[in-house]
Scaffold this active site. Structure first.
Site, PDB file in Angstrom:
ATOM      1  N   ARG A   1       0.823  -1.221   0.000  1.00 27.40           N
ATOM      2  CA  ARG A   1       0.000   0.000   0.000  1.00 27.40           C
ATOM      3  C   ARG A   1       0.856   1.270   0.000  1.00 27.40           C
ATOM      4  O   ARG A   1       0.500   2.275   0.619  1.00 27.40           O
ATOM      5  CB  ARG A   1      -0.960   0.045   1.201  1.00 27.40           C
TER       6      ARG A   1
ATOM      7  N   CYS B   1     -10.236  -1.309   4.088  1.00 29.54           N
ATOM      8  CA  CYS B   1      -9.537  -1.354   5.378  1.00 29.54           C
ATOM      9  C   CYS B   1      -9.121   0.042   5.818  1.00 29.54           C
ATOM     10  O   CYS B   1      -8.575   0.809   5.024  1.00 29.54           O
ATOM     11  CB  CYS B   1      -8.301  -2.249   5.277  1.00 29.54           C
TER      12      CYS B   1
END
Ligand SMILES: Cc1cc2nc3c(=O)[nH]c(=O)nc-3n(C[C@H](O)[C@H](O)[C@H](O)COP(=O)(O)OP(=O)(O)OC[C@H]3O[C@@H](n4cnc5c(N)ncnc54)[C@H](O)[C@@H]3O)c2cc1C
Length: 302
Positions: free
Chosen positions: A177, A226
């Protein structure tokens, strides 16, 4: 932010930029949270250097929006304009194992289109909402794969050089990420090199990933995926769950009952509610596990 200056408005039109006044970021993000501002829709990549010079020379602050699926935006009148690429037609062309994809293309549609042409590898990305540009910026991934592995070349606007450039895949670092792009670089298009695979086999992989998502995520509810990254060697969701925090809420912001690392907007949550909930959960995890969790969701709060 309201762009009132008639000179700027006229120049925007000349650059083929569509001005949508008073756009609601709550309507443009999957969390359904966020205030209002002027939205500038870019129809031509070539106009971007001039557009950014124009905004900078008039002191107009700006942020860049993809599909809005990884964003938590502040409440009220927002102090910056929002830029977004309009989707060209076609936004995806195949040439052998190479997919030439515009950054504004929808990620899910890209995965399925390539699959139908016997190009696989991205099965895990099915069900990740948003654009291809957003996926590149975030190095989106799931179920053991990430988009960065397939990037051969990226066309981007480099803010530091103030021009459009091409970077080869090996010049970019893609981590969990995280990518080596500068914060104000703007992804415009990508060449993905994908392995050949029969459609039937890809479809099977897609079905498995879909099933995993359906059984573990609150798919019908407003979320940004998330909220926290998994710290090295730990699972953010598991720690939150172990503390019994599923269902914890602030106003209409709520820790999902289905997946402890998904926080949902169960009604009319404000950014203040969601930020309060995030801070609360982060503090409790720190007290219990001595682990500082980092946001995965991108927060635009003035
Ligand atoms: C139900 C659900 C499930 C999800 N599952 C996953 C998952 O499994 N794996 C995963 O990785 N993510 C997941 N996400 C998060 C999200 O979908 C991804 O991060 C997605 O890639 C973000 O793309 P976007 O276009 O919506 O970006 P946005 O949310 O619009 O933007 C995110 C960031 O990228 C920047 N950005 C967007 N486009 C560009 C561009 N063209 N150039 C430069 N910067 C840009 C923005 O400025 C911002 O900083 C999920 C989200 C939801 C709602």
């Amino acid at each position: 932010m309201r762009i009132e200056d008639a000179k700027i408005v006229a120049e925007l039109a000349e650059l083929g930029v569509e001005l949508r006044r008073g756009s609601s970021l709550a309507d443009l993000t999957s969390l359904g949270i966020g205030g209002t501002t002027d939205l500038l829709r870019i129809t031509k990549h070539e106009s971007i250097p001039s557009l950014l010079s124009l905004l900078d020379s008039h002191g107009v602050p700006h942020r860049f929006l993809g599909g809005g699926s990884n964003l938590l935006v502040g409440d009220g009148e927002l102090p910056w304009a929002v830029l977004q690429l309009a989707q060209p037609n076609p936004d995806l062309v195949l040439e052998g194992n190479i997919a030439h994809v515009d950054a504004a293309a929808d990620l899910g549609r890209t995965v399925t289109y390539c699959a139908k042409h016997d190009l696989g590898g991205m099965e895990g990305l099915i069900g990740v909402p948003g654009t291809v540009g957003g996926a590149l910026r975030m190095n989106a991934g799931a179920y053991g794969m990430q988009i960065g592995s397939y990037v051969r070349e990226v066309k981007l606007y480099r803010a530091a050089a103030r021009r459009i450039e091409i970077l080869r895949g090996e010049q970019i670092s893609f981590e969990y990420r995280h990518t080596s792009f500068a914060p104000d670089d703007m992804m415009l298009a990508v060449k993905l090199e994908l392995p050949s695979k029969p459609y039937k086999e890809i479809l099977q992989g897609i079905r498995i990933c879909n099933e995993k998502r359906r059984s573990s995520q609150p798919l019908g509810q407003k979320s940004a995926g998330c909220i926290f990254k998994n710290p090295p060697g730990a699972s953010a969701g598991r720690m939150i769950d172990e503390l019994g925090l599923k269902g914890l809420s602030r106003g209409d912001a709520r820790v999902s009952d289905r997946h402890a690392n998904f926080f949902v907007n169960a009604g009319k949550a404000s950014a203040k509610d969601m930020l309060g909930l995030i801070a609360d959960v982060r503090d409790r995890v720190f007290s219990a596990f001595n682990i500082e969790m980092e946001h995965e969701v991108v927060i635009w709060n003035a």
